[in-house]
Design a protein around this motif. Sequence first.
Motif, PDB file in Angstrom:
ATOM      1  N   ASN A 183      42.969  74.893 -92.281  1.00  0.00           N
ATOM      2  CA  ASN A 183      41.825  75.744 -91.958  1.00  0.00           C
ATOM      3  C   ASN A 183      41.832  76.183 -90.500  1.00  0.00           C
ATOM      4  N   VAL A 184      42.153  75.261 -89.591  1.00  0.00           N
ATOM      5  CA  VAL A 184      42.223  75.619 -88.174  1.00  0.00           C
ATOM      6  C   VAL A 184      43.359  76.602 -87.931  1.00  0.00           C
ATOM      7  N   VAL A 185      44.519  76.337 -88.503  1.00  0.00           N
ATOM      8  CA  VAL A 185      45.672  77.228 -88.306  1.00  0.00           C
ATOM      9  C   VAL A 185      45.367  78.636 -88.821  1.00  0.00           C
ATOM     10  N   ALA A 186      44.708  78.728 -89.968  1.00  0.00           N
ATOM     11  CA  ALA A 186      44.427  80.038 -90.558  1.00  0.00           C
ATOM     12  C   ALA A 186      43.429  80.836 -89.733  1.00  0.00           C
ATOM     13  N   ASP A 187      42.416  80.167 -89.174  1.00  0.00           N
ATOM     14  CA  ASP A 187      41.343  80.882 -88.477  1.00  0.00           C
ATOM     15  C   ASP A 187      41.544  80.975 -86.972  1.00  0.00           C
ATOM     16  N   MET A 188      42.536  80.254 -86.428  1.00  0.00           N
ATOM     17  CA  MET A 188      42.773  80.298 -84.991  1.00  0.00           C
ATOM     18  C   MET A 188      42.942  81.707 -84.434  1.00  0.00           C
ATOM     19  N   PRO A 189      43.699  82.617 -85.092  1.00  0.00           N
ATOM     20  CA  PRO A 189      43.894  83.947 -84.499  1.00  0.00           C
ATOM     21  C   PRO A 189      42.610  84.753 -84.342  1.00  0.00           C
ATOM     22  N   SER A 190      41.580  84.444 -85.130  1.00  0.00           N
ATOM     23  CA  SER A 190      40.323  85.176 -85.000  1.00  0.00           C
ATOM     24  C   SER A 190      39.440  84.609 -83.890  1.00  0.00           C
ATOM     25  N   VAL A 191      39.838  83.472 -83.322  1.00  0.00           N
ATOM     26  CA  VAL A 191      39.002  82.799 -82.324  1.00  0.00           C
ATOM     27  C   VAL A 191      39.645  82.830 -80.935  1.00  0.00           C
ATOM     28  N   LEU A 192      40.883  82.375 -80.841  1.00  0.00           N
ATOM     29  CA  LEU A 192      41.543  82.328 -79.538  1.00  0.00           C
ATOM     30  C   LEU A 192      42.124  83.693 -79.173  1.00  0.00           C
ATOM     31  N   LYS A 193      42.353  83.881 -77.904  1.00  0.00           N
ATOM     32  CA  LYS A 193      42.903  85.128 -77.397  1.00  0.00           C
ATOM     33  C   LYS A 193      44.348  84.926 -76.971  1.00  0.00           C
ATOM     34  N   LYS A 194      45.149  85.956 -77.159  1.00  0.00           N
ATOM     35  CA  LYS A 194      46.538  85.877 -76.714  1.00  0.00           C
ATOM     36  C   LYS A 194      46.620  85.997 -75.194  1.00  0.00           C
ATOM     37  N   GLY A 195      47.551  85.240 -74.636  1.00  0.00           N
ATOM     38  CA  GLY A 195      47.751  85.297 -73.198  1.00  0.00           C
ATOM     39  C   GLY A 195      47.714  83.925 -72.572  1.00  0.00           C
ATOM     40  N   THR A 196      48.826  83.173 -72.640  1.00  0.00           N
ATOM     41  CA  THR A 196      48.910  81.844 -72.047  1.00  0.00           C
ATOM     42  C   THR A 196      49.413  81.948 -70.615  1.00  0.00           C
ATOM     43  N   PRO A 197      48.628  81.499 -69.614  1.00  0.00           N
ATOM     44  CA  PRO A 197      49.076  81.569 -68.219  1.00  0.00           C
ATOM     45  C   PRO A 197      50.316  80.708 -68.000  1.00  0.00           C
ATOM     46  N   MET A 198      51.231  81.203 -67.205  1.00  0.00           N
ATOM     47  CA  MET A 198      52.421  80.415 -66.927  1.00  0.00           C
ATOM     48  C   MET A 198      53.105  80.863 -65.642  1.00  0.00           C
ATOM     49  N   LEU A 199      53.898  79.948 -65.123  1.00  0.00           N
ATOM     50  CA  LEU A 199      54.754  80.207 -63.964  1.00  0.00           C
ATOM     51  C   LEU A 199      56.192  80.048 -64.428  1.00  0.00           C
ATOM     52  N   THR A 200      56.976  81.097 -64.213  1.00  0.00           N
ATOM     53  CA  THR A 200      58.410  81.024 -64.497  1.00  0.00           C
ATOM     54  C   THR A 200      59.160  81.016 -63.175  1.00  0.00           C
ATOM     55  N   VAL A 201      60.011  80.031 -62.992  1.00  0.00           N
ATOM     56  CA  VAL A 201      60.791  79.905 -61.762  1.00  0.00           C
ATOM     57  C   VAL A 201      62.254  80.215 -62.084  1.00  0.00           C
ATOM     58  N   LYS A 202      62.830  81.105 -61.269  1.00  0.00           N
ATOM     59  CA  LYS A 202      64.223  81.502 -61.458  1.00  0.00           C
ATOM     60  C   LYS A 202      65.017  81.193 -60.194  1.00  0.00           C
ATOM     61  N   SER A 203      66.221  80.635 -60.374  1.00  0.00           N
ATOM     62  CA  SER A 203      67.068  80.348 -59.220  1.00  0.00           C
ATOM     63  C   SER A 203      68.482  80.039 -59.669  1.00  0.00           C
ATOM     64  N   LYS A 204      69.452  80.817 -59.194  1.00  0.00           N
ATOM     65  CA  LYS A 204      70.858  80.527 -59.463  1.00  0.00           C
ATOM     66  C   LYS A 204      71.373  79.439 -58.529  1.00  0.00           C
ATOM     67  N   GLN A 205      70.877  79.433 -57.290  1.00  0.00           N
ATOM     68  CA  GLN A 205      71.349  78.462 -56.308  1.00  0.00           C
ATOM     69  C   GLN A 205      70.812  77.064 -56.584  1.00  0.00           C
ATOM     70  N   PHE A 206      69.597  76.989 -57.164  1.00  0.00           N
ATOM     71  CA  PHE A 206      68.969  75.701 -57.448  1.00  0.00           C
ATOM     72  C   PHE A 206      68.592  75.651 -58.930  1.00  0.00           C
ATOM     73  N   PRO A 207      69.566  75.504 -59.824  1.00  0.00           N
ATOM     74  CA  PRO A 207      69.279  75.560 -61.267  1.00  0.00           C
ATOM     75  C   PRO A 207      68.338  74.462 -61.745  1.00  0.00           C
ATOM     76  N   ASP A 208      68.257  73.363 -61.009  1.00  0.00           N
ATOM     77  CA  ASP A 208      67.399  72.264 -61.446  1.00  0.00           C
ATOM     78  C   ASP A 208      65.914  72.630 -61.409  1.00  0.00           C
ATOM     79  N   VAL A 209      65.544  73.634 -60.632  1.00  0.00           N
ATOM     80  CA  VAL A 209      64.128  73.997 -60.538  1.00  0.00           C
ATOM     81  C   VAL A 209      63.774  75.140 -61.479  1.00  0.00           C
ATOM     82  N   ALA A 210      64.757  75.784 -62.074  1.00  0.00           N
ATOM     83  CA  ALA A 210      64.485  76.925 -62.945  1.00  0.00           C
ATOM     84  C   ALA A 210      63.812  76.468 -64.236  1.00  0.00           C
ATOM     85  N   GLY A 211      62.878  77.284 -64.719  1.00  0.00           N
ATOM     86  CA  GLY A 211      62.207  76.964 -65.968  1.00  0.00           C
ATOM     87  C   GLY A 211      60.789  77.482 -66.002  1.00  0.00           C
ATOM     88  N   VAL A 212      60.061  77.134 -67.072  1.00  0.00           N
ATOM     89  CA  VAL A 212      58.670  77.537 -67.246  1.00  0.00           C
ATOM     90  C   VAL A 212      57.776  76.350 -66.930  1.00  0.00           C
TER      91      VAL A 212
END
Length: 483
Positions: free
Chosen positions: A252-281
């Motif tokens: 029931n929650v899965v079916a009705d979730m799209p009518s309640v929540l809004k699209k748009g999840t805040p996020m930070l994406t980090v990109k780096s070729k020199q420091f690959p260990d820090v790259a990611g979401v």
Amino acid sequence: MSGIRMPGRSLVALAASLAAFTAWGATIEILNTDSPGVGFNDKTAVAPVGGNEGSTLGEQRMNVYKKVASVWGKQLPAGPVIQISANWPALDCNASQAVLGQAGAVTSWHDFPNAPKTGTWYPAALANTLAQVDLDDGAKPEISSSFNVNLGKANCLEGTPWYLGLDGNAPAGSIDFAVVLTHEVGHGLGFATPTNGSTGLQPRDTDGTRYPTVWESMMFDNTAGKTWLEMSAAERRASAINPRGLVWTGANVVADMPSVLKKGTPMLTVKSKQFPDVAGVYQVGPAAFGPPLSSTVLKGGMARVIDQADGVIGLACDPLSSANAALVAGRVALLDRGTCNFSVKVKNAQDAGAIGVIVVNNVAGGPPTGLPGSDDTVVIPSVMITQADGATLKTALTGNVLATDKITAVLGIDKTRYAGADAAGRVMLFTPNPFQGGSSVSHWDTSATRNLLMEPAINDDLPTFKVSAPKDLTLELLKDIGW
């Protein structure tokens, strides 16, 4: 058939007064357990407010309870009377925070007549309704509830009183009792799992046997790839502190979730070729001030504010030095939390030419909270990240000026995901690290947008007396467990 009284709940002796409300489906009785002159029995004269015509403080409190009983009763199927004990004690509070109220099922039952699943705990009100009989013959109320009688008084969020209107127009600086009460009754009806999140242990019957709760088959951990029903106690304990990693899979929650929540999840994406260990979401908590994150991303090199003249690292509570200003100008500034308001930090970075700000939490755990505050002059976006994620970024940036233009920060929102749900569209449960007793697991995650009634803190924008889609998802979860 067996039942237990849930631990951690105590009931005072029931007073003589009782209010019954018979609704379209369920009949709810409110058992007033307050002492004379207290809570519902407070005879202090008051003026009508927001459609509540009660002439005393106690009467207005009860009028709100009757209205909430009506709202819930109309949503529930007919069955034995649901009794809710209610009183107004002095709950924990201080000058900056307060427990507004608490409620829960007094007992739980398994293997009763018509139980949908064998060997599974159901909260009393639901178990009675499914069995179509009061399983303890009326020996105990099904739900207990308490609300903070001192709210708004000295040393208890002073100046932030209860609003007892019925119109949903609580003035700024007050707390709408109707919304809080609707939330708490939701817990009593079953929006909570008695499985112990801090230990992972399932509730135990009087003979010592442990049984799962009806929640567990619909609690899925995306990291472990298992439901709580499939987990060991140790795995459940780890899942309860897996920030934004535990989701609800009920149909029931899965079916009705799209009518309640809004699209748009805040996020930070980090990109780096020199420091690959820090790259990611990275998970972020957005600020309450400044422009919101949007699908039009902000992109720039990342720069860490370094030591100030007074020896404080990265706080930006004072105007940035010329060296720091040169670092952050035209870039996304990485700052540390502490000492001053978030809006002050962001404004100082903005004045130095930063195009965005990332604040690193100064306490361990997650998920990252948002940045509260207000300042109409802030025109750049800002977010918070966890202490652990901040340490990862600072390791690359500390003492390495060249890294400033080798690490790129991208701030925006993922328009493909609903805010408060995972990539598969399943709503996230509240699982902060460290564990928060009374809040963890048995609430929706605070990232949900729109805000939901059953989040761990009451939000000002919740619609009054709305418990189902398209305004909310509380009823949908209750239907998932059997209502």
